[in-house]
Design a protein around this motif. Structure first.
Motif, PDB file in Angstrom:
ATOM      1  N   LEU A   1      -5.910 -18.606 -30.690  1.00 18.55           N
ATOM      2  CA  LEU A   1      -6.808 -17.614 -30.087  1.00 18.55           C
ATOM      3  C   LEU A   1      -6.088 -16.356 -29.598  1.00 18.55           C
ATOM      4  CD1 LEU A   1      -9.529 -16.623 -29.073  1.00 18.55           C
ATOM      5  CD2 LEU A   1      -9.236 -18.069 -27.042  1.00 18.55           C
TER       6      LEU A   1
ATOM      7  N   ASP B   1      -5.265 -14.246 -32.547  1.00 23.16           N
ATOM      8  CA  ASP B   1      -6.474 -13.709 -33.166  1.00 23.16           C
ATOM      9  C   ASP B   1      -7.004 -12.518 -32.377  1.00 23.16           C
ATOM     10  OD1 ASP B   1      -6.727 -15.350 -35.423  1.00 23.16           O
ATOM     11  OD2 ASP B   1      -7.639 -16.951 -34.270  1.00 23.16           O
TER      12      ASP B   1
ATOM     13  N   GLY C   1      -7.119  -9.210 -34.283  1.00 21.61           N
ATOM     14  CA  GLY C   1      -8.478  -8.854 -34.660  1.00 21.61           C
ATOM     15  C   GLY C   1      -9.186  -7.931 -33.699  1.00 21.61           C
ATOM     16  N   TYR C   2      -8.645  -7.787 -32.477  1.00 20.70           N
ATOM     17  CA  TYR C   2      -9.313  -6.934 -31.481  1.00 20.70           C
ATOM     18  C   TYR C   2      -8.376  -5.856 -30.935  1.00 20.70           C
ATOM     19  CZ  TYR C   2     -11.582  -5.485 -27.161  1.00 20.70           C
ATOM     20  OH  TYR C   2     -12.131  -4.732 -26.158  1.00 20.70           O
TER      21      TYR C   2
ATOM     22  N   TRP D   1     -15.633 -14.360 -34.006  1.00 23.69           N
ATOM     23  CA  TRP D   1     -14.533 -15.315 -34.087  1.00 23.69           C
ATOM     24  C   TRP D   1     -15.043 -16.740 -33.952  1.00 23.69           C
ATOM     25  CZ3 TRP D   1     -12.315 -18.883 -30.672  1.00 23.69           C
ATOM     26  CH2 TRP D   1     -11.050 -19.362 -31.031  1.00 23.69           C
TER      27      TRP D   1
ATOM     28  N   GLY E   1      -7.196 -13.068 -36.968  1.00 22.44           N
ATOM     29  CA  GLY E   1      -8.234 -12.475 -36.143  1.00 22.44           C
ATOM     30  C   GLY E   1      -9.334 -11.773 -36.907  1.00 22.44           C
ATOM     31  N   ARG E   2      -9.393 -11.948 -38.242  1.00 27.45           N
ATOM     32  CA  ARG E   2     -10.366 -11.212 -39.070  1.00 27.45           C
ATOM     33  C   ARG E   2     -11.170 -12.209 -39.912  1.00 27.45           C
ATOM     34  NH1 ARG E   2      -6.366  -6.933 -41.893  1.00 27.45           N
ATOM     35  NH2 ARG E   2      -8.173  -5.582 -42.106  1.00 27.45           N
ATOM     36  N   PRO E   3     -12.229 -12.806 -39.355  1.00 23.62           N
ATOM     37  CA  PRO E   3     -12.977 -13.856 -40.065  1.00 23.62           C
ATOM     38  C   PRO E   3     -13.538 -13.418 -41.411  1.00 23.62           C
ATOM     39  CG  PRO E   3     -13.598 -13.793 -37.740  1.00 23.62           C
ATOM     40  CD  PRO E   3     -12.734 -12.593 -37.989  1.00 23.62           C
TER      41      PRO E   3
END
Length: 368
Positions: free
Chosen positions: A61, A64, A68-69, A89, A357-359
């Motif tokens: 987490l 991610d 991703g953020y 996520w 982090g990029r589903p």
């Protein structure tokens, strides 16, 4: 520092931590400590796999969030509100968790009844199922929505929030669908879009995509058999199977070092096919450079980074167009092994820099 180079931070750190934890758990045979029982009802075994997946998701987490953020916001890329990012996520993790824990349960049941080769056959069937369901799983994991396609394109067009999403061929070889982000209809010039359509045709017609899929299938199967055959591995108890699956994660890491060498020629093969079937040199240059700008990759890379990349740099792709050597490769084999490793609980499947982090990229990783 470019966005692509900055992504190496969460990718290398997160994957490195997972690799170290995997080595420690593997060497010290921790599964036998946490799951010492030899048999039980299927739901208790499934609960054990769920606990393992939740531990994995908890460790991943922070990376991610970073990949991703935090990074997209700090580099003026996609910057979602944090609750929106978290919901995306959670959706992706739920789908992946359902697939990975169910697959592990199938492997265990097959191993209990038919031994290593029965579990290996089950793994093959699971990977084929993942290929057949690649597009639906990409849609569910990434929250991708269908969008109107350009007439005559032959592509399934989708709304993707992440600019790094490229889509590509999805499904079993011979039954592929060409998935394309709707944003390309406006962000790419018409010459670049035409050349890219020819490249996608080339991936199928040259067999580069099929070879990539077969290499990925074979690599994961070989790693499973080798891991299950070691003295502390196995397939008939939850702790022995988990030990085997940890070995598969270590094997996946080896694949990330070896398989890109087979993947890169597949990209060059599609470029050459497009050039031989109607795309001019300026059109191909436009496609390669414009898509690269959307990815915010580097025009050239250090040699060590190029050897770890599944897609050649822009500089090397343009130079290859002038070469007389005919490339022959297994397109995206390295990244395909990561998606197919959902079937054998691959802990590195979404930890590498390209998709951490990029589903939206977990099932259909960038291939252009």
């Amino acid at each position: 520092m470019t966005y692509a180079r900055a992504r190496l931070g969460p990718g290398l750190t997160g994957a490195g931590l997972l690799l170290l934890l995997t080595i420690a758990a593997y060497v010290y045979q921790m599964p036998s400590t946490f799951f010492p029982y030899f048999g039980g009802p299927w739901y208790s075994d499934w609960a054990g796999f769920v606990v393992c997946f939740l531990a994995y998701a908890s460790v991943s987490l922070p990376f991610d969030i970073w990949g991703g953020y935090t990074l997209p916001c700090s580099h003026q890329r996609l910057c979602l509100l944090f609750p929106e990012f978290l919901m995306k996520w959670l959706r992706g993790v739920f789908v992946q968790g359902a697939v990975m824990t169910s697959s592990a349960l199938v492997l265990l049941q097959a191993g209990k009844h038919w031994g290593v080769w029965g579990a290996t056959g089950a793994l093959l069937a699971l990977q084929i199922t993942l290929l057949a369901l690649q597009w639906p799983l990409a849609r569910w994991t990434g929250g991708l929505a269908p969008a109107p396609a350009l007439p005559g394109s032959g592509a399934v067009t989708v709304l993707a929030v992440d600019m790094g999403f490229t889509g590509g061929p999805a499904g079993l070889p011979g039954l592929e669908r060409n998935i394309q982000p709707q944003s390309w209809n406006t962000s790419l010039s018409p010459p670049a879009l035409l050349a890219e359509h020819l490249r996608r045709q080339g991936l199928i017609k040259t067999g580069a995509r099929t070879r990539g899929v077969l290499l990925a299938l074979g690599w994961n199967l070989l790693g499973f058999v080798l891991s299950a055959s070691l003295p502390w591995g196995g397939v008939d108890t939850i702790f022995s199977l988990l030990e085997t699956l940890l070995g598969c994660t270590l094997w996946s890491f080896l694949g990330l070092l070896i398989l890109p060498s087979f993947s890169r020629p597949g990209t060059l093969e599609a470029d050459r096919y497009a050039a031989a079937n109607g795309a001019t040199r300026p059109q191909l240059e436009a496609a390669i450079c414009e898509i690269d700008q959307l990815q915010d990759e580097d025009l050239s890379r250090p040699r060590w980074l190029e050897t770890m990349s599944s897609i050649p740099s822009v500089e090397n792709r343009l130079n290859a167009l002038d070469s007389k050597h005919q490339p022959y490769g297994a397109w995206l084999a390295a990244r395909t092994t990561l998606y197919l490793s959902w079937a054998n609980f691959g802990l590195l499947s979404r930890a590498v820099h390209l998709n951490v982090g990029r589903p939206e990229l977990w099932v259909l990783p960038p291939g252009d």
